[in-house]
Design a protein around this motif. Structure first.
Motif, short mmCIF file in Angstrom:
data_model
loop_
_atom_site.label_atom_id
_atom_site.label_comp_id
_atom_site.label_asym_id
_atom_site.label_seq_id
_atom_site.Cartn_x
_atom_site.Cartn_y
_atom_site.Cartn_z
N UNK A 158 0.85 -1.19 0.00
CA UNK A 158 0.00 0.00 0.00
C UNK A 158 0.89 1.25 0.00
N UNK A 159 1.99 1.19 0.75
CA UNK A 159 2.93 2.31 0.78
C UNK A 159 3.54 2.55 -0.61
N UNK A 160 3.76 1.47 -1.35
CA UNK A 160 4.32 1.62 -2.70
C UNK A 160 3.41 2.45 -3.61
N UNK A 161 2.12 2.44 -3.34
CA UNK A 161 1.21 3.23 -4.18
C UNK A 161 1.23 4.71 -3.81
N UNK A 162 1.76 5.01 -2.64
CA UNK A 162 1.69 6.38 -2.12
C UNK A 162 3.04 7.05 -1.98
N UNK A 163 4.10 6.25 -1.78
CA UNK A 163 5.45 6.79 -1.57
C UNK A 163 6.34 6.32 -2.72
N UNK A 164 6.87 7.26 -3.47
CA UNK A 164 7.66 6.93 -4.66
C UNK A 164 9.15 7.17 -4.46
N UNK A 165 9.51 7.90 -3.42
CA UNK A 165 10.91 8.23 -3.18
C UNK A 165 11.19 8.12 -1.68
N UNK A 166 12.45 7.85 -1.32
CA UNK A 166 12.87 7.74 0.09
C UNK A 166 14.02 8.71 0.31
N UNK A 167 13.81 9.61 1.26
CA UNK A 167 14.79 10.68 1.46
C UNK A 167 16.07 10.15 2.10
N UNK A 168 15.93 9.29 3.11
CA UNK A 168 17.10 8.84 3.86
C UNK A 168 17.19 7.31 3.89
N UNK A 169 18.36 6.84 4.26
CA UNK A 169 18.55 5.39 4.43
C UNK A 169 17.65 4.86 5.53
N UNK A 170 17.46 5.62 6.59
CA UNK A 170 16.57 5.19 7.67
C UNK A 170 15.13 5.05 7.18
N UNK A 171 14.72 5.94 6.28
CA UNK A 171 13.38 5.81 5.70
C UNK A 171 13.26 4.49 4.92
N UNK A 172 14.31 4.16 4.19
CA UNK A 172 14.30 2.91 3.42
C UNK A 172 14.28 1.70 4.36
N UNK A 173 15.04 1.77 5.46
CA UNK A 173 15.04 0.67 6.42
C UNK A 173 13.64 0.45 7.01
#
Length: 303
Positions: A127-142
């Motif tokens: 569901x997040x993949x439909x709403x979030x297209x970019x990740x600002x930080x490595x922690x966000x990606x984790x």
């Protein structure tokens, strides 16, 4: 209750399960007990299907939408499909699910005492993949990997009855690494879906633009960025190795195979000169076997 794993899957479910052959690591290898293989494939069917919903890669014909009770006019609405899939998941725990892959999952959930949370995490990631297209930080990606990958490792530990807090921590390291490796292999494919899983802070650090990622081959700056992210993943895979040494027998072989698959994929990325844009580098069988031996040796020393 009849063991629904014995029911014949429909064509769309067979297509979903068939994708196991394309993974970086063997999902349910022959050397495992039959019950484990069945349970792992049941979980794989769930995970693969929810990813296919999130990526818009469902088998043609609309069978999955029909199974989930989604109106044909909304069969391309990924959020609607994910909502219906989540509703059907709850039936695994308190009723009779509609989708064949969820019916196949129900005996595994009941026999192994699996909780809903890891499955819900996978749905939340898509569901997040439909709403979030970019990740600002490595922690966000984790944080994304916590939902999209770590949950799968916890389900494997649940199926095999080997969960402990330390094993979960090590499993999370391995699973996060495997997710990062997959992202590195699929940079071009993900960009085609308007998704970038390389942290924006790292793109800035290596002076990489989105235009650079859209080129047919990687320039020097992109190669340097991919090398940096690959080393991060390799470090996580090595950090998780004590998990393998903490278990015995065929489970040790399975977990070594997962880890070796990630390392072999990293070898392929390295052998490609970190150019992941001209095509996803794939691990070779000799590399996978070589890495599996090295992982088992390292686990024996650290166990």
């Amino acid at each position: 209750m009849t063991d629904t794993r014995q029911a014949r899957p429909d064509a769309s479910s067979r297509a979903t399960l068939g994708k196991a052959a394309d993974e970086n690591f063997p999902v349910a290898p022959f050397f495992l007990p039959r019950a484990w293989r069945d349970d792992l494939m049941a979980v794989y069917g769930f995970a693969r299907l929810v990813d296919d919903i999130g990526d818009g890669d469902l088998a043609p014909g609309g069978a999955d939408a029909r199974h989930l009770g989604v109106d044909p006019e909304r069969a391309e609405d990924r959020l609607a499909l994910l909502d219906a899939f989540e509703t059907d998941l709850h039936r695994v725990f308190d009723g009779t699910p509609r989708h064949p892959l969820l019916r196949a999952l129900q005996p595994t959930v009941r026999r192994c005492g699996l909780a809903p949370e890891p499955f819900l995490g996978l749905i939340a990631a898509n569901r997040q993949d439909q709403l979030v297209r970019r990740y600002e930080t490595y922690d966000d990606l984790l944080a994304y990997c916590e939902l999209s990958a770590n949950t799968v490792g916890r389900l494997v530990l649940g199926i095999t009855g080997t969960e402990t807090p330390e094993r979960i921590r090590r499993s999370d390291e391995i699973c996060t690494a495997l997710q990062i490796v997959e992202h590195l292999q699929d940079v071009a494919e993900d960009l085609g879906r308007d998704r970038i899983y390389l942290p924006a802070e790292d793109l800035k650090r290596f002076h990489v633009t989105e235009g650079d990622l859209a080129r047919p081959t990687a320039g020097a700056s992109v190669r340097a960025l991919i090398a940096f992210e690959a080393e991060r993943a390799r470090t996580l895979l090595h950090a998780g190795t004590p998990l393998i040494g903490s278990v015995d027998g065929r489970l040790r072989l399975l977990l070594a195979g997962f880890t070796a698959g990630g390392l072999a994929a990293l070898d392929a990325i390295t052998d490609a000169g970190f150019d992941v844009l001209s095509g996803p580098p794939k691990a070779t069988k000799p590399s996978l076997m070589r890495q599996a031996g090295a992982v088992l040796l390292r686990a024996r020393k650290e166990g």
